[in-house]
Scaffold this active site. Structure first.
Site, PDB file in Angstrom:
ATOM      1  N   ILE A 143       1.007  -1.170   0.016  1.00 19.08           N
ATOM      2  CA  ILE A 143       0.052   0.024  -0.050  1.00 19.08           C
ATOM      3  C   ILE A 143       1.011   1.131  -0.039  1.00 19.08           C
ATOM      4  O   ILE A 143       1.857   1.384   0.789  1.00 19.08           O
ATOM      5  CB  ILE A 143      -0.937  -0.076   1.185  1.00 19.08           C
ATOM      6  N   LYS A 144       0.765   2.070  -1.029  1.00 21.46           N
ATOM      7  CA  LYS A 144       1.297   3.334  -1.077  1.00 21.46           C
ATOM      8  C   LYS A 144       0.910   4.521  -0.215  1.00 21.46           C
ATOM      9  O   LYS A 144      -0.429   4.731  -0.125  1.00 21.46           O
ATOM     10  CB  LYS A 144       1.606   3.825  -2.480  1.00 21.46           C
TER      11      LYS A 144
END
Length: 382
Positions: A143-144
């Site tokens: 997840i960025k």
């Protein structure tokens, strides 16, 4: 998997630098191109962002059938967007799963970004990160989260919860150090809670070419006011040097942070270092070599994520030397930064500006992406 042919790309991997691609689309995943790159080139991961998905969804018919079905179910714009991108990312994750397994969790990751509209909101960012992590439901998902000051606690909390995190929009060494220490704190929290740390992964996406674009512009403004020919020449010689120098200094910090007794105690429990990932490696100045930011930033325990055109350029004519340039002459990198300060370039102002601009650009891309989905929804609803 067959052994990938010897190319500059595979030579990077032999020097312990992973090659990821900064691209994602449904056609790329479903029609065999991604599988081919994994098989033929040994591609080891992928990243995405709102700009990439806006182009994929808004400028092709590849998503029309799924969108039409979602419209028929009464899905709103947000739900349609989520369903489309999660489907693409999960497909890519499944293709990369053998890479993840073979490398014992070092590579094989695909990143999905939380909404850039939340870049200054800790709690909402952490909540959305956990939501996407559950939706993707793959151990090789990342997840960025943007590395803004407000989101560093969300990054730490997410890692402490066992999520894999790609920290994006890092421009300054100080911001990088903050997220690296947050990663170590998160691992310590897991150890203290009796939770495993051997499958928690993170990369720190350190942006490169945008640094030179901004610094070169400021140098041009200073040069325009300078009358002394010798002074002008020295200022000209500084152009195209800031980004690589900044990255080398960040890598120097990486070496200090992920060594010593504290880190070794975590490594003994299976912890992996939070690798630096070179982002924005496509050159923006056409007078610079198109593979400049890959050629000069080769070093162990790093990742280079390349847009497709830069990937192909490096595959064709990238320059890989036996001695990694990333570790060479760090003193010269510090000299570059000192010379820039002496020339009147306020580097903190440069990185502050780029972070603010990056947040705004990604937010606009996300708005454009939702607008593209909204347009498709309205068109197909008719």
């Amino acid at each position: 998997m067959a052994t990938a042919a010897a190319t500059p790309l595979t030579k990077l991997q032999a020097l312990k630098q992973s090659v990821w691609m900064d691209f994602m689309s449904r056609q790329f995943v479903r029609q065999g191109e991604l599988a081919r790159l994994i098989e033929d080139d040994g591609l080891q991961g992928a990243t995405s962002n709102p700009t990439i998905f806006e182009k994929a969804i808004g400028h092709s018919a590849d998503y029309d059938d799924d969108t039409r079905a979602l419209v028929a179910e009464g899905a709103d714009v947000d739900h349609i967007y989520e369903a489309l991108v999660v489907e693409d990312i999960r497909g890519a994750l499944d293709l990369f799963r053998p890479v993840y397994d073979r490398t014992d969790g070092l590579d094989g990751y695909v990143s999905l970004e939380v909404s850039p509209l939340l870049a200054l909101e800790r709690e909402k960012t952490a909540t959305e990160a956990k939501h996407y992590w559950g939706k993707l439901d793959r151990p090789n998902a990342m997840i960025k989260i943007p590395g803004t000051e407000q989101c560093v606690p969300a990054i730490e909390d997410s890692l402490a919860d066992g999520l894999n995190i790609n920290v994006t929009l890092l421009f300054s060494v100080e911001a990088y150090e903050a997220v690296a220490h947050a990663y170590i704190r998160a691992l310590r929290r897991r150890v203290e809670a009796g939770r495993p740390i051997d499958h928690v992964a993170s990369v720190a996406s350190f942006f490169v070419s945008r640094i030179d674009a901004e610094v070169d512009g400021r140098l041009d403004a200073i040069i325009a006011k300078e009358s002394d020919a010798g002074r002008k020449a020295k200022l000209e010689a500084l152009k195209g040097k800031a980004a690589i120098a900044n990255a080398k200094i960040a890598y120097e910090s990486f070496g200090k942070i992920f060594s010593g007794p504290e880190w070794q105690a975590l490594a003994a429990k299976g912890a992996k270092p939070q690798r630096l990932l070179w982002a924005s490696v496509g050159t923006k100045n056409p007078s610079y070599p198109d593979t400049l930011y890959i050629d000069e930033l080769i070093g162990p325990d790093t990742v280079s994520t390349m847009p497709p055109e830069t990937y192909q350029a490096f595959r064709d004519h990238g320059r890989v030397v036996d001695s990694p340039p990333l570790t060479a002459d760090t003193a010269a990198a510090h000299e570059v930064m000192a010379d820039l300060a002496g020339a009147g370039v306020d580097f903190k102002d440069v990185t502050d500006h780029l972070l603010k601009d990056g947040v705004q650009k990604f937010a606009k891309s996300f708005d454009d992406l939702l607008g593209a989905v909204r347009g498709k929804r309205e068109q197909l609803a008719k």
